[in-house]
Design an enzyme around this catalytic site. Structure first.
Site, PDB file in Angstrom:
ATOM      1  N   GLU A  66       0.838  -1.209   0.000  1.00  0.00           N
ATOM      2  CA  GLU A  66       0.000   0.000   0.000  1.00  0.00           C
ATOM      3  C   GLU A  66       0.865   1.248   0.000  1.00  0.00           C
ATOM      4  O   GLU A  66       1.728   1.431   0.864  1.00  0.00           O
ATOM      5  CB  GLU A  66      -0.940   0.026   1.198  1.00  0.00           C
ATOM      6  CG  GLU A  66      -1.871   1.235   1.163  1.00  0.00           C
ATOM      7  CD  GLU A  66      -2.932   1.242   2.231  1.00  0.00           C
ATOM      8  OE1 GLU A  66      -3.861   2.059   2.136  1.00  0.00           O
ATOM      9  OE2 GLU A  66      -2.850   0.411   3.165  1.00  0.00           O
ATOM     10  N   ASP A 141      -2.864  12.556  -3.606  1.00  0.00           N
ATOM     11  CA  ASP A 141      -3.068  13.986  -3.854  1.00  0.00           C
ATOM     12  C   ASP A 141      -3.369  14.187  -5.339  1.00  0.00           C
ATOM     13  O   ASP A 141      -2.592  13.767  -6.198  1.00  0.00           O
ATOM     14  CB  ASP A 141      -1.823  14.779  -3.458  1.00  0.00           C
ATOM     15  CG  ASP A 141      -2.091  16.271  -3.400  1.00  0.00           C
ATOM     16  OD1 ASP A 141      -2.556  16.838  -4.405  1.00  0.00           O
ATOM     17  OD2 ASP A 141      -1.826  16.879  -2.354  1.00  0.00           O
ATOM     18  N   LYS A 145      -4.507  21.884  -9.746  1.00  0.00           N
ATOM     19  CA  LYS A 145      -4.161  22.903 -10.735  1.00  0.00           C
ATOM     20  C   LYS A 145      -3.434  22.280 -11.926  1.00  0.00           C
ATOM     21  O   LYS A 145      -2.575  21.417 -11.766  1.00  0.00           O
ATOM     22  CB  LYS A 145      -3.290  23.983 -10.096  1.00  0.00           C
ATOM     23  CG  LYS A 145      -4.004  24.768  -8.995  1.00  0.00           C
ATOM     24  CD  LYS A 145      -3.108  25.836  -8.396  1.00  0.00           C
ATOM     25  CE  LYS A 145      -3.841  26.606  -7.288  1.00  0.00           C
ATOM     26  NZ  LYS A 145      -2.957  27.634  -6.653  1.00  0.00           N
ATOM     27  N   LYS A 215     -13.398   7.322   7.227  1.00  0.00           N
ATOM     28  CA  LYS A 215     -14.170   8.423   7.798  1.00  0.00           C
ATOM     29  C   LYS A 215     -14.241   9.577   6.823  1.00  0.00           C
ATOM     30  O   LYS A 215     -15.294  10.205   6.635  1.00  0.00           O
ATOM     31  CB  LYS A 215     -13.525   8.869   9.114  1.00  0.00           C
ATOM     32  CG  LYS A 215     -14.231  10.021   9.804  1.00  0.00           C
ATOM     33  CD  LYS A 215     -13.514  10.377  11.102  1.00  0.00           C
ATOM     34  CE  LYS A 215     -14.186  11.566  11.780  1.00  0.00           C
ATOM     35  NZ  LYS A 215     -13.484  11.937  13.046  1.00  0.00           N
ATOM     36  N   GLU A 217     -14.065   9.379   3.558  1.00  0.00           N
ATOM     37  CA  GLU A 217     -14.947   8.999   2.457  1.00  0.00           C
ATOM     38  C   GLU A 217     -16.411   9.096   2.851  1.00  0.00           C
ATOM     39  O   GLU A 217     -17.247   9.593   2.086  1.00  0.00           O
ATOM     40  CB  GLU A 217     -14.609   7.578   2.005  1.00  0.00           C
ATOM     41  CG  GLU A 217     -15.444   7.083   0.838  1.00  0.00           C
ATOM     42  CD  GLU A 217     -15.076   5.678   0.427  1.00  0.00           C
ATOM     43  OE1 GLU A 217     -15.756   5.125  -0.474  1.00  0.00           O
ATOM     44  OE2 GLU A 217     -14.129   5.101   0.996  1.00  0.00           O
TER      45      GLU A 217
END
Length: 236
Positions: A66, A141, A145, A215, A217
Site C-alpha cells: 500500500e 493527492d 491545478k 471516515k 470517504e
C-alpha cells in the site's frame, strides 16, 4: 508515451515524482511510544535494500503493498480481516506511522510491516520483480491545478514500475474522490503496456467490498461527493 520517447525518459520522470506530499502534523506521545516499541519488530528500513518477504513474514502468502496509508485505519482493517495475507504499508508522515503501529500492537497483528519513506524508492530498491499480488493507491493527492498535473504520481513511468513488481495477474487498485483525477488515471492506465482494465467498460469498477470505507470517504458521501475505484491487472 510517444514513439520517440527513449527508454531512459521514464526513469527521469519517476525520480522527479514523490509518492507523498509533505504536510505538517504533530505526533502524539502515544504515537511516538508506538513507534519506539513497535518499530524494531514491524518497521523496515530503505537502507536495508532488497527484502526476502517470505523470510521476513515466515511464510509464503498473498502480498499487498500500500502506497500512502495515511493514519492507517483502512490498512489495519484489511490486515485484520485477512490474516492469511501479508501487507506492506508505506507512509512518510510520522503521526500516521505511529497510529498504525499502535493499532498493530493493540490488535496483535503479525501480517503487517511498515516503511516510513518514499514508496517509489521502496519499490525500486526493496521489492523484487513479480513479487506482489496487489498494489493499493487510495486517495493520492490529485494536484488540482493544471500546472501541477506533472506532480501526480500516476504517470506512465509509475505504471511501468508497478507492472514490474506485480505478479502476472496481480492488480493495481486505485481510488480517488476527484473525478478529473480518475479521468487522468484512466488516460494513463488504459494505454499502459501490459495491463487490462478490470472494468467491462474500460472505466471504473463498482466499489470493491475489500476496500474499507474511511471516515473521510463517508463524510464526502454525506456531502454528495463521489468516489471512483479503478482496477488494472498485469497481463504481461
Amino acid at each position: 508515451m510517444t514513439d520517440t520517447q527513449t527508454p531512459a525518459e521514464p526513469q527521469r520522470h519517476l525520480r522527479t515524482i514523490k509518492s507523498f506530499v509533505m504536510r505538517a502534523g504533530r505526533i502524539t506521545e502515544g504515537q511516538q511510544r508506538a513507534i519506539d516499541e513497535g518499530w524494531p519488530k514491524f518497521g523496515l528500513e530503505l537502507a536495508d535494500g532488497a527484502q526476502d518477504f517470505d523470510t521476513l513474514f515466515g511464510r509464503q502468502a498473498p502480498r499487498t503493498f500500500e502506497i500512502g496509508f495515511g493514519m492507517g485505519h483502512s490498512t489495519l482493517e484489511m490486515a485484520a480481516a485477512a490474516p492469511e495475507q501479508d501487507f506492506i504499508g508505506v507512509e512518510v508522515h510520522k503521526p500516521g506511522v505511529g497510529a498504525l503501529l499502535m493499532g498493530v500492537q493493540q490488535q496483535g497483528l503479525s501480517n503487517l510491516r511498515v516503511y516510513s519513506c518514499d514508496a517509489l524508492d521502496v519499490l525500486r530498491q526493496c521489492v523484487a520483480d513479480a513479487s506482489l499480488d496487489r498494489v493499493l493507491l487510495f486517495f493520492p493527492d490529485p494536484w488540482h491545478k493544471a500546472r501541477h498535473h506533472k506532480r501526480r504520481i500516476v504517470q506512465p513511468a509509475f505504471a511501468e514500475l508497478i507492472r514490474q513488481k506485480l505478479k502476472i495477474g496481480g492488480v493495481l487498485h486505485m481510488a480517488t474522490d476527484w473525478e478529473p483525477y480518475a479521468e487522468h488515471m484512466l488516460e494513463v492506465m488504459n494505454v499502459a503496456p501490459g495491463y487490462r482494465n478490470l472494468a467491462a467498460d474500460r472505466r471504473c469498477v463498482e466499489r470493491p467490498e475489500e476496500r474499507p470505507s474511511t471516515k473521510f470517504e463517508r463524510r464526502g458521501e454525506r456531502l454528495g461527493h463521489g468516489v471512483w475505484d479503478l482496477k488494472f491487472a498485469r497481463v504481461d
